[in-house]
Design a protein around this motif. Structure first.
Motif, PDB file in Angstrom:
ATOM      1  N   VAL A  50     -49.384  -9.520 -50.520  1.00  0.00           N
ATOM      2  CA  VAL A  50     -50.477 -10.453 -50.437  1.00  0.00           C
ATOM      3  C   VAL A  50     -51.449 -10.478 -51.412  1.00  0.00           C
ATOM      4  O   VAL A  50     -52.081 -11.647 -51.522  1.00  0.00           O
ATOM      5  N   ASP A  51     -51.222  -9.731 -52.439  1.00  0.00           N
ATOM      6  CA  ASP A  51     -52.050  -9.900 -53.785  1.00  0.00           C
ATOM      7  C   ASP A  51     -51.296 -10.140 -54.942  1.00  0.00           C
ATOM      8  O   ASP A  51     -51.685 -10.010 -55.863  1.00  0.00           O
ATOM      9  N   GLN A  52     -49.918 -10.463 -54.866  1.00  0.00           N
ATOM     10  CA  GLN A  52     -49.064 -10.930 -55.832  1.00  0.00           C
ATOM     11  C   GLN A  52     -48.453 -12.255 -55.598  1.00  0.00           C
ATOM     12  O   GLN A  52     -47.208 -12.431 -55.250  1.00  0.00           O
ATOM     13  N   ILE A  53     -49.149 -13.340 -55.842  1.00  0.00           N
ATOM     14  CA  ILE A  53     -48.807 -14.628 -55.326  1.00  0.00           C
ATOM     15  C   ILE A  53     -48.567 -15.419 -56.783  1.00  0.00           C
ATOM     16  O   ILE A  53     -49.661 -15.318 -57.511  1.00  0.00           O
ATOM     17  N   ALA A  54     -47.583 -16.020 -56.826  1.00  0.00           N
ATOM     18  CA  ALA A  54     -47.233 -16.986 -57.953  1.00  0.00           C
ATOM     19  C   ALA A  54     -46.708 -18.274 -57.770  1.00  0.00           C
ATOM     20  O   ALA A  54     -46.462 -18.411 -56.554  1.00  0.00           O
ATOM     21  N   VAL A  55     -47.035 -19.156 -58.673  1.00  0.00           N
ATOM     22  CA  VAL A  55     -46.414 -20.392 -58.542  1.00  0.00           C
ATOM     23  C   VAL A  55     -45.237 -20.726 -59.550  1.00  0.00           C
ATOM     24  O   VAL A  55     -45.525 -20.519 -60.668  1.00  0.00           O
ATOM     25  N   LEU A  90     -29.106 -38.411 -52.240  1.00  0.00           N
ATOM     26  CA  LEU A  90     -29.643 -36.984 -51.811  1.00  0.00           C
ATOM     27  C   LEU A  90     -31.116 -37.149 -51.872  1.00  0.00           C
ATOM     28  O   LEU A  90     -31.844 -37.441 -52.860  1.00  0.00           O
ATOM     29  N   ILE A  91     -31.798 -36.235 -50.975  1.00  0.00           N
ATOM     30  CA  ILE A  91     -33.082 -35.567 -51.036  1.00  0.00           C
ATOM     31  C   ILE A  91     -32.992 -34.188 -51.313  1.00  0.00           C
ATOM     32  O   ILE A  91     -32.352 -33.566 -50.413  1.00  0.00           O
ATOM     33  N   LEU A  92     -33.601 -33.602 -52.453  1.00  0.00           N
ATOM     34  CA  LEU A  92     -33.545 -32.308 -52.465  1.00  0.00           C
ATOM     35  C   LEU A  92     -35.257 -31.941 -52.931  1.00  0.00           C
ATOM     36  O   LEU A  92     -35.974 -32.596 -53.690  1.00  0.00           O
ATOM     37  N   ALA A  93     -35.347 -30.639 -52.196  1.00  0.00           N
ATOM     38  CA  ALA A  93     -36.853 -30.412 -52.065  1.00  0.00           C
ATOM     39  C   ALA A  93     -36.988 -28.857 -52.177  1.00  0.00           C
ATOM     40  O   ALA A  93     -36.199 -28.065 -51.387  1.00  0.00           O
ATOM     41  N   SER A  94     -37.956 -28.382 -52.851  1.00  0.00           N
ATOM     42  CA  SER A  94     -38.269 -26.762 -52.992  1.00  0.00           C
ATOM     43  C   SER A  94     -39.812 -26.751 -53.051  1.00  0.00           C
ATOM     44  O   SER A  94     -40.636 -27.388 -53.423  1.00  0.00           O
ATOM     45  N   ASP A  95     -40.214 -25.539 -52.398  1.00  0.00           N
ATOM     46  CA  ASP A  95     -41.624 -25.154 -52.593  1.00  0.00           C
ATOM     47  C   ASP A  95     -41.564 -24.209 -53.808  1.00  0.00           C
ATOM     48  O   ASP A  95     -40.829 -24.410 -54.740  1.00  0.00           O
ATOM     49  N   SER A  96     -43.131 -23.944 -54.133  1.00  0.00           N
ATOM     50  CA  SER A  96     -43.287 -23.072 -55.231  1.00  0.00           C
ATOM     51  C   SER A  96     -43.607 -21.929 -55.274  1.00  0.00           C
ATOM     52  O   SER A  96     -44.354 -21.290 -56.264  1.00  0.00           O
ATOM     53  N   ARG A 102     -47.288 -24.571 -42.236  1.00  0.00           N
ATOM     54  CA  ARG A 102     -48.129 -24.522 -41.366  1.00  0.00           C
ATOM     55  C   ARG A 102     -47.840 -22.955 -40.760  1.00  0.00           C
ATOM     56  O   ARG A 102     -48.794 -22.153 -39.909  1.00  0.00           O
ATOM     57  N   SER A 103     -46.887 -22.650 -40.640  1.00  0.00           N
ATOM     58  CA  SER A 103     -46.242 -21.387 -39.752  1.00  0.00           C
ATOM     59  C   SER A 103     -45.976 -19.991 -40.743  1.00  0.00           C
ATOM     60  O   SER A 103     -45.811 -19.160 -39.981  1.00  0.00           O
ATOM     61  N   ASN A 104     -45.866 -20.222 -42.005  1.00  0.00           N
ATOM     62  CA  ASN A 104     -45.373 -19.181 -42.720  1.00  0.00           C
ATOM     63  C   ASN A 104     -46.174 -19.190 -44.206  1.00  0.00           C
ATOM     64  O   ASN A 104     -45.868 -20.254 -44.809  1.00  0.00           O
ATOM     65  N   LEU A 105     -47.060 -18.237 -44.367  1.00  0.00           N
ATOM     66  CA  LEU A 105     -48.024 -18.242 -45.604  1.00  0.00           C
ATOM     67  C   LEU A 105     -47.092 -17.986 -46.819  1.00  0.00           C
ATOM     68  O   LEU A 105     -47.461 -18.100 -47.968  1.00  0.00           O
ATOM     69  N   SER A 106     -45.786 -17.599 -46.647  1.00  0.00           N
ATOM     70  CA  SER A 106     -44.954 -17.222 -47.878  1.00  0.00           C
ATOM     71  C   SER A 106     -44.312 -18.545 -48.285  1.00  0.00           C
ATOM     72  O   SER A 106     -43.665 -18.580 -49.549  1.00  0.00           O
ATOM     73  N   VAL A 107     -44.774 -19.921 -48.004  1.00  0.00           N
ATOM     74  CA  VAL A 107     -44.286 -21.087 -48.297  1.00  0.00           C
ATOM     75  C   VAL A 107     -45.426 -21.863 -48.683  1.00  0.00           C
ATOM     76  O   VAL A 107     -46.272 -21.906 -47.931  1.00  0.00           O
ATOM     77  N   ALA A 108     -45.450 -22.458 -49.721  1.00  0.00           N
ATOM     78  CA  ALA A 108     -46.617 -23.318 -50.175  1.00  0.00           C
ATOM     79  C   ALA A 108     -46.288 -24.308 -51.100  1.00  0.00           C
ATOM     80  O   ALA A 108     -45.470 -24.045 -51.897  1.00  0.00           O
TER      81      ALA A 108
END
Length: 249
Positions: free
Chosen positions: A25-30, A13-19, A190-196
């Motif tokens: 726009v002013d409430q970003i968390a990891v 398995l390969i399992l991955a997630s962003d954080s 690259r295409s969506n700022l809500s993923v990082a």
């Protein structure tokens, strides 16, 4: 928004997630979205989550509590201990029923302010059966990746899907799949700022019953930056080398 990916191959398995978690726009968390449960040599279970953060965190926390306090709990709760589940199918059922319970308690209070729903990827291996991969929907029901279904996605899926459709095959090895997974995240970021980043990735080899291959790729990770640059340069060179389209004169 988030992006979670599970790839099922004969080798493992390969399992991955962003954080990234955002409520404007002013409430970003990891926030970590890949939870691991392990009994060395006997089982490895991963739960990846997307959707309403309060809902998904409540589900994962309740599942952790069921496992930690099973000796002190009533039988009905002990049946929800994923570290005692007989199969990965049973684990998916536990996640689904816990999600339904959280939504039953909270839905009416949350809906006036937003979507309370959450979704999950549930994957891993329990001794005596092969590694397996499930997707749990907001209703608590689920599907399993079987046969021709090599990967399942949650969240912002559309940008990272084309490269998987084009390049992932049943004969792909885990290392190749890991590269494609990271490139799938690159396209999404690259295409969506809500993923990082950071990107949490588990490279699980079937039968290993170990999480030692869990990796974290932040924005400055040498391999992550090199992979993205090489892929970008390669695409640019490939397009430059293609013949020009022909138009009527």
């Amino acid at each position: 928004m988030t992006y979670c990916l599970g790839i099922l191959l004969p080798a493992g398995l390969i399992l991955a997630s962003d954080s990234r978690s955002s409520a404007g726009v002013d409430q970003i968390a990891v926030v970590e979205k890949l939870a691991l449960f392990e009994v060395p040599g006997e089982r490895v279970i991963a739960i990846l989550s997307a959707g309403n953060l309060a809902t998904t965190q409540a589900v994962v926390t309740m599942i952790r509590q069921y496992s930690r306090h099973k000796q002190e709990s009533a039988g009905s709760v002990e049946n929800r201990d994923i570290l005692a589940a007989r199969t990965m199918f049973d684990v998916a059922q536990i996640v689904g029923s816990t999600l339904r319970e959280v939504l039953r308690l909270n839905r009416s209070f949350v809906e006036p302010y937003g979507d309370p729903n959450g979704t999950f990827l549930v994957a891993g291996q329990i001794a005596g059966e092969p590694h397996r991969l499930f997707q749990v929907y907001s209703a608590g029901n689920f599907i399993e990746a079987l046969g021709r279904t090599q990967f399942l996605q949650l969240g912002e899926t559309k940008y990272g899907k084309p490269i998987l459709d084009r390049a992932l095959s049943p004969t792909s090895g885990l290392d190749e799949a890991a590269k494609l997974a990271l490139l799938s995240f690159d396209a999404t970021i690259r295409s969506n700022l809500s993923v990082a980043p950071p990107i949490d990735m588990l490279h699980y080899e079937s039968g290993s019953f170990s999480t030692r291959t869990l990796a974290k790729y932040d924005s400055n990770h040498p391999y992550w930056t090199d992979l993205r640059q090489r892929y970008s340069d390669g695409l640019t060179a490939l397009v430059a080398g293609l013949p020009d389209p022909q138009f009527p004169s």
